[in-house]
Design a protein around this motif. Sequence first.
Motif: not given
Length: 499
Positions: A134, A137, A412, A419
Amino acid sequence: MRCPKSLPVVSVAVASASLMTGCFASGAPGASGGPASGDKRIRVVMMQPPRSGLSPLSDDAFKLSRWSTAETLVTLDANGDPRPALAEKWERSGDRSWTFTVRDGVNFHDGTELTAADVVRSLTEASRAAPKPRILDGVELSVTADGDTVTVTTATEDPLLPQRLSSPQLAVLAAKAYRGRTVDPIGAGTGAFVLKGVHGTSAATLDRNENYWGGTPKAAGIDVRFVPDGTARAAALRSGEADIVESVPVSQASLLDEDQITEVPMPRTNTLYLNTARGTFKDPSLRAAARAAIDAEPLVDGVYEGRADVAEGLLGPALPWAKERAGRTRDVKGGNPRGKTVTIGTFTDRAELPEVAAALQQQLRNAGFTVKLEIREYANIESDALAGKFDAFVLSRATVLDSGDPAAYMYSDFASEGSFNLSQLSDESVDKALEKATTTTSGEARRQAILAAETAVLNTDAAIPMLHERVVQGDATDVVGSAKDPRERLLVTVDTYVK
């Protein structure tokens, strides 16, 4: 040590002792009558079992970091600024490039030497992973080696790149870790302890790395057990079955001696995420009605027994500069929740969360909602939560876990392409604010951009921050040097041992 306060506590302790029997044998190193001080093994009880075979490309990476077995190019100091680790130094070599000098004299646990090519391999594997770690991201990067240096180039300017590379999910492992479809960290790290074995979701074993570049570890090794039940974790410390216990539930803290627990303000927020894409909370007015119905003070005083802080925003007291927040700048009139049914999901791994969910159920019922609860272990509920199968989800979320900077967490959780977007949020104003926050140079300007992004998120009511947690870590009285880390990256270090 205090005596148990009631018969049910005694029953729990007995059950927990039974649970732990065989996990830490009484004759094992670190037990009573074991080796001399500084040469014992450390018995650690952790909360969540591995979910991805301890792959560093998953959240399991933070276990590898807390055991000091896998390391990154840089680490973070208390202020969140990057400091040397496997990289001795670095410099910005272009608008989109940073060049890192790889530390000399470091060997992997399999005996091979750390080289720039190893760094390229690990970072490239992380950038190509699906899903990505993450911390990456929205970040596209390429990595090249030249002698003992590594150059990392991003598709767009990224002033936070050194902090990103401190994420445990970007650990550098030996070539052997990347043979096959999964990343296998056993015997492939560079840290103070060598991961020797993983026993499913129940245990892990690590031995001292005698050739550690950072000095000889003071403990002989680490024996880890995964115990999701918080009462059992606390009982393991009370009964002498464990040396270090992760995440002692607040309900159990009062049953331990004061010198066995440490309370640390955490950059962790207990938040109710509302599903903005479907169901009842797709309606902004009903999200506003839910926000108006929720009172966090009873949660702090009751569920957390005063060991938490009422949230004013997504970012808490662990980030002092967050006090400058402007707060919500747009309000929506609350709708009528009568006849509206919602399902709240959460998990049992953090003992307080089911209690929080039950309290929220009553508060929302009082406002007119019909509320159902769905509670499972985290490993069995995460995929449904990410797929948006609940109307709301209660989550204890670390806000600076990966980079020491909350912009990554906010992207995130709340960007359209994030994600970990439990709220299924897709809001243009939020995306623009997050883009500015993630591209602004570190310093005061970046902090102000992050606070503006926080305001944009709060204006949507996609997330209702309720309280900021304090971690309660349990240490036996003969434990020396365990880390009390607000970011939950460190636990057992080169300097940790049992007397």
